[in-house]
Scaffold this active site. Structure first.
Site, PDB file in Angstrom:
ATOM      1  N   GLU A   7      27.682  45.357  31.531  1.00 27.71           N
ATOM      2  CA  GLU A   7      27.180  43.977  31.510  1.00 27.71           C
ATOM      3  C   GLU A   7      25.708  43.894  31.145  1.00 27.71           C
ATOM      4  O   GLU A   7      25.283  43.007  30.413  1.00 27.71           O
ATOM      5  CB  GLU A   7      27.432  43.288  32.854  1.00 27.71           C
ATOM      6  CG  GLU A   7      28.880  42.898  33.102  1.00 27.71           C
ATOM      7  CD  GLU A   7      29.794  44.083  33.384  1.00 27.71           C
ATOM      8  OE1 GLU A   7      29.272  45.169  33.711  1.00 27.71           O
ATOM      9  OE2 GLU A   7      31.023  43.931  33.271  1.00 27.71           O
ATOM     10  N   HIS A  11      36.094  38.451  42.323  1.00 23.88           N
ATOM     11  CA  HIS A  11      36.653  37.644  41.241  1.00 23.88           C
ATOM     12  C   HIS A  11      36.569  36.147  41.537  1.00 23.88           C
ATOM     13  O   HIS A  11      37.177  35.350  40.846  1.00 23.88           O
ATOM     14  CB  HIS A  11      38.125  38.020  40.984  1.00 23.88           C
ATOM     15  CG  HIS A  11      38.298  39.345  40.333  1.00 23.88           C
ATOM     16  ND1 HIS A  11      38.071  40.525  40.993  1.00 23.88           N
ATOM     17  CD2 HIS A  11      38.663  39.684  39.074  1.00 23.88           C
ATOM     18  CE1 HIS A  11      38.313  41.533  40.163  1.00 23.88           C
ATOM     19  NE2 HIS A  11      38.669  41.054  39.002  1.00 23.88           N
TER      20      HIS A  11
END
Ligand SMILES: Cc1ncc(C[n+]2csc(CCOP(=O)(O)OP(=O)(O)O)c2C)c(N)n1
Lengths: 371, 326
Positions: free
Chosen positions: B61, B130
């Site tokens: 990321e 999540h």
């Protein structure tokens, strides 16, 4: 224990010995005139002068901080002079020599350390990105920029190459390793130039890596090479080769310039707490400027008048740095709000006008009337 | 000539329109290529625009955001997908120290026209990491714009506005609403769309203002509908940074009450900031303190507990009741 350690001193690519003998290197032929070597000598002397002047200015309270390049002049001038006009460099915070090669005026470099700006120059105009404090960040920016170069179709003989500078400590950061990987899988035209100056503040290279830094490149799938970072000619030749290789579409190279930070990490640092003076003496004998001077003198390629003229120029630059530093104006208070966003931002606009009103309330109250 | 689209499809159509409009627009992230993203938001783009413009990146990321910054410096407009909210954190350094500050550091010489798309929020029964609501991290950071969408219309237009913006935009996509459907007039000119920074009165009312954004807008509208005793105005914030205070203040001055509902944890959440500002500007108009309905100051719980953690219809109604108890 592994049989290799980070500090092992393998064969370095070297073209000019500490004694000033030009040996050359079969893999890195360098076609260079005496005049060009004199020009490199001049660069080395002048950036050292800019640097020492800045250290003094910090001592006099004119700069908040300075990160000295003392000892790393050859790595920076050699690699910096290898760059073409279109190339783009992404420095950390000690690359005053590279900045010099990219045409950044010394006073521009002082601004950040004096606290009048956080940047100071136009990266596109100079092909030299802003100094980057957060260790390793710029390796990714360089890689992304190089991926943009690829998409522009600017790869090929006249193409653009990108170079990223960082220290040995930075090779421990995730960002640097992510950059290696992104560059490799994309075959991006980028050169990673690590100045291994042996120390990350007080931590030695062995605290950063169990393997010599240049060997890491192999694991990412591109070549790594270790060059004598105190040899300006070797740094020039090796960087030029790596840049050309990138430019021509052959992907990244990791160059480890094996060098030494002769000064403190920054003006806040006290290296006597963590390193022995014998180590410094050993590296002083490898001084990057001395060996070029020896070469020029031994071969009758420069006379006293030349050295005197460089000295005169150095004095003048010293004077210029001092006066320009003191003349750098403080920014206006409302500058706090400027250039945060490209587009109008109601929250910031409101805070700016409230603060402007607040400041205006002191007007006419006299110098002591305020706070 | 409306097209019936889900929020997910509307973002996809908006991205497609952006890429057709400007060849410098790139899409990059994990699995955004042939798979079309784990939520299929980039579906079909790889096929039509090629691997050079729809880039499947390594699984890193910080690398995604950091290289996007370099691409932006080279003149590109990257739209970065962070696969899930909880995986933004490895990129936090590049976002906060580099992306957000670049314009200011360069004294305006560098723009960062980057959009970071993040599916966010809970309610889909996912495993941990999540279902986060990280918006407050972003709104606390100067230099970023933070927006979120609650319906297909906004999804279609706002993604295009975000791509055209010269500022970095954090584009939060309410993942549990990806499949909400509505008509979108995709043929209308973009200039006619509501500006990205503006809040929107989603339902008119006179007795209290219920402020929500992203996934909570639907819940807020249901609450307003359910409260037959009062006339509740619902304001969809849309932009979390900057906040469109004039629209909020105007509404609160009319209704005299404000209830803010969000999925992010209560403390340090966007609701606290808005409550403070509204109190400052509407003190004499308020009939009751500003009420916040939010998630708890705990890590997002295991999914079998998320119905208790997320402010649902009843908790929002309870908040509204508290506002009327004064
Ligand atoms: C992410 C981050 N962590 C810590 C620091 C503080 N810091 C500044 S310089 C430095 C050492 C860096 O060493 P190295 O990468 O070898 O570069 P050098 O200074 O030797 O050129 C540290 C720890 C920082 N600037 N950024």
């Amino acid at each position: 224990m592994s049989d290799t350690t980070a500090h092992e001193e393998p064969e370095l690519i070297q073209l000019l010995t500490p004694e000033g003998e030009l040996t050359g290197h079969p893999d890195y032929p360098l076609d260079i005139s005496a005049e060009e070597i004199r020009a490199l000598y001049r660069d080395l002397v002048l950036v050292r002068r800019v640097d020492s002047e800045a250290v003094s200015l910090q001592r006099q309270g004119e700069l908040g901080l300075w990160a000295s390049l003392l000892g790393q002049e050859a790595a920076q001038i050699g690699s910096g002079r290898a760059l073409g006009e279109r190339d783009m460099a992404f420095p950390s915070y000690r690359e005053h020599g590279v900045a010099w090669c990219r045409g950044i005026a010394p006073k521009e470099l002082l601004g950040m350390f004096r606290g009048v700006t956080n940047g100071g120059w136009d990266p596109h105009e100079h092909g030299f990105h802003l100094y980057t404090i957060v260790i390793g960040s710029q390796a990714l920016h360089a890689t992304g920029y190089a991926m943009g170069v690829q998409r522009d179709g600017a790869v090929g003989e006249d193409g653009t190459a990108v170079i990223s500078y960082f220290g040995d400590g930075a090779t421990s950061q995730g960002d640097t390793n992510e950059a290696f990987n992104f560059a490799s899988v994309n075959n991006a035209p980028v050169v990673f130039f690590c100045q291994n100056n042996q120390w990350a503040i007080s931590e030695s290279t062995e605290r950063q890596s169990r393997v010599p830094i240049y060997k890491r490149a192999a694991g990412f799938g591109f070549p790594g090479v270790r060059v004598d970072g105190n040899d300006v000619l070797a740094c020039l030749a090796v960087t030029r080769a790596a840049l050309d290789n990138a430019r021509e579409g052959n992907g990244p190279t990791l160059v480890e310039a094996f060098t030494y930070r002769m000064g403190a990490h920054t003006t806040n640092d006290d290296p006597s707490r963590y390193r022995a003076s014998a180590e410094l003496d050993e590296w002083k004998a490898k001084d990057p400027i001395l060996r070029v001077r020896r070469y020029l003198e031994n071969n009758g390629l420069a006379d006293d008048a030349f050295f005197a003229s460089v000295e005169t120029e150095s004095e003048a630059i010293g004077e210029q740095v001092r006066s320009e530093c003191r003349a750098l104006p403080d920014p206006e208070p409302l500058d706090i709000f400027h250039e945060v966003y490209a587009e109008p931002n109601v929250q910031i606009d409101r805070q700016r006008s409230e603060f402007a009103e607040y400041l205006a309330s002191f007007e006419g109250a006299g110098a002591e009337g305020g706070r | 000539m409306g097209t019936n689209l889900t929020i997910g499809k509307a973002i996809n159509a908006g991205l497609r329109a952006s890429m057709e409009h400007d060849p410098k627009v790139l899409v990059m992230g994990e699995d955004v290529g042939r798979l079309g993203g784990v939520f299929r938001v980039t579906d079909g783009l790889h096929k039509d625009f090629g691997a050079d413009r729809v880039i499947d990146t390594p699984l890193a990321e910080s690398g995604i955001v950091g290289t996007a910054i370099g691409m932006a410096m080279r003149g590109y407009r990257p739209v970065v997908e962070i696969q899930f909210d909880g995986f933004f954190f490895p990129a936090a350094n590049q976002t906060f120290t580099q992306l957000a500050k670049m314009r200011r550091r360069s004294a305006g010489k560098l723009s960062m026209p980057i959009v970071m798309r993040i599916p966010y929020g809970g309610g889909i029964g996912a495993v941990e990491h999540h279902s986060e609501s990280p918006e407050a991290y972003f709104t606390h950071t100067a230099g970023l714009r933070v927006v979120t969408v609650a319906n297909p219309e906004d999804a279609y237009w706002m993604i295009q506005q975000a791509v055209r913006s010269d500022d970095p935009v954090i584009f939060l996509e309410p993942k549990r609403r990806y499949y909400e459907k509505a008509e979108v007039d995709t043929a209308a000119p973009i200039e006619e769309a509501t500006p990205m920074g503006a809040a929107r009165v989603a339902r008119h009312g006179t007795d209290a203002t219920l402020l929500a954004y992203g996934p909570m807008v639907k819940t807020a509208l249901q609450a307003a509908e359910a409260d037959t005793d009062h006339s509740i105005e619902v304001v969809d914030l849309r932009s979390l940074s900057p906040v469109d205070y004039p629209t909020i203040v105007e509404s609160v001055k009319r209704t005299g009450r404000l209830v803010i509902a969000h999925e992010a944890p209560l403390s340090g959440g966007p609701g606290g900031e808005i409550a403070a500002r509204v109190t400052e500007e509407c003190f004499y108009h308020l009939e009751s303190p500003v009420i916040r309905v939010a998630a708890f100051d705990t890590p997002y719980p295991q999914s079998r507990l998320e119905e208790h953690y997320l402010p649902d219809l009843d908790r929002v109604l309870d908040g509204v009741d508290r506002a009327f108890a004064y």
